[in-house]
Design a protein around this motif. Sequence first.
Motif, PDB file in Angstrom:
ATOM      1  N   ASN A   1     -23.584  10.774  51.178  1.00  0.00           N
ATOM      2  CA  ASN A   1     -24.776  10.348  51.671  1.00  0.00           C
ATOM      3  C   ASN A   1     -25.167  11.158  52.970  1.00  0.00           C
ATOM      4  O   ASN A   1     -24.431  11.862  53.407  1.00  0.00           O
ATOM      5  N   THR A   2     -26.395  10.950  53.253  1.00  0.00           N
ATOM      6  CA  THR A   2     -26.738  11.691  54.596  1.00  0.00           C
ATOM      7  C   THR A   2     -26.067  11.619  55.651  1.00  0.00           C
ATOM      8  O   THR A   2     -25.694  12.627  56.464  1.00  0.00           O
TER       9      THR A   2
ATOM     10  N   TRP B   1     -23.092  13.994  55.494  1.00  0.00           N
ATOM     11  CA  TRP B   1     -23.512  15.282  55.810  1.00  0.00           C
ATOM     12  C   TRP B   1     -23.610  15.612  57.545  1.00  0.00           C
ATOM     13  O   TRP B   1     -23.243  16.507  57.979  1.00  0.00           O
ATOM     14  N   VAL B   2     -24.584  14.608  57.912  1.00  0.00           N
ATOM     15  CA  VAL B   2     -24.798  14.942  59.338  1.00  0.00           C
ATOM     16  C   VAL B   2     -23.702  14.761  60.060  1.00  0.00           C
ATOM     17  O   VAL B   2     -23.348  15.617  61.189  1.00  0.00           O
TER      18      VAL B   2
ATOM     19  N   CYS C   1     -19.600   4.559  54.884  1.00  0.00           N
ATOM     20  CA  CYS C   1     -19.250   5.856  53.990  1.00  0.00           C
ATOM     21  C   CYS C   1     -17.855   5.118  53.407  1.00  0.00           C
ATOM     22  O   CYS C   1     -17.289   4.160  53.548  1.00  0.00           O
TER      23      CYS C   1
END
Length: 155
Positions: free
Chosen positions: A64-65, A68-69, A120
């Motif tokens: 998920n985003t 990544w961030v 997560c």
Amino acid sequence: METNKLTADPATGRGTTTGPALFDGPRTRAALGTARNGFKLYGALGTTALLAVAAVAGSGHPVNTFMWVRAALLPLIAVLLHRMTVSASRGSRRAFERVRSVSVVMPIAIVGVDLIPGVCPLWYAVVQTVCMLPVVRVAFLTRSPELRAAFPGTR
């Protein structure tokens, strides 16, 4: 070369030593060196976590985003923390206080957010927890007698 000065601490009335000798002691240098190395290790582990996220995404598994961030930002933060620690080793009390505060708050915030269900996957929470171990060590180092003596007004 500046010499040490003995001044009275307004709060206690006791004499305190100020000057470069506070940072020249072998224990102080060792503690600050260990803190710098802790942030280097944290940066390396954070970079490894970023590579793991990329590998998982590349293998077709969902990433998920948030992952990544977080994985991209944490190695960058390691660079800033290392620089603050270098400033502290040069005598910056403000940098030392920031390192001291961030090294306590950051692991709690990182691990705490990762433990929120659905944010997560478990493997990512474990990886982030491992990344925080050197930061936790720095939190304990910044409360050591050597560094408290080098930065006497720090709470």
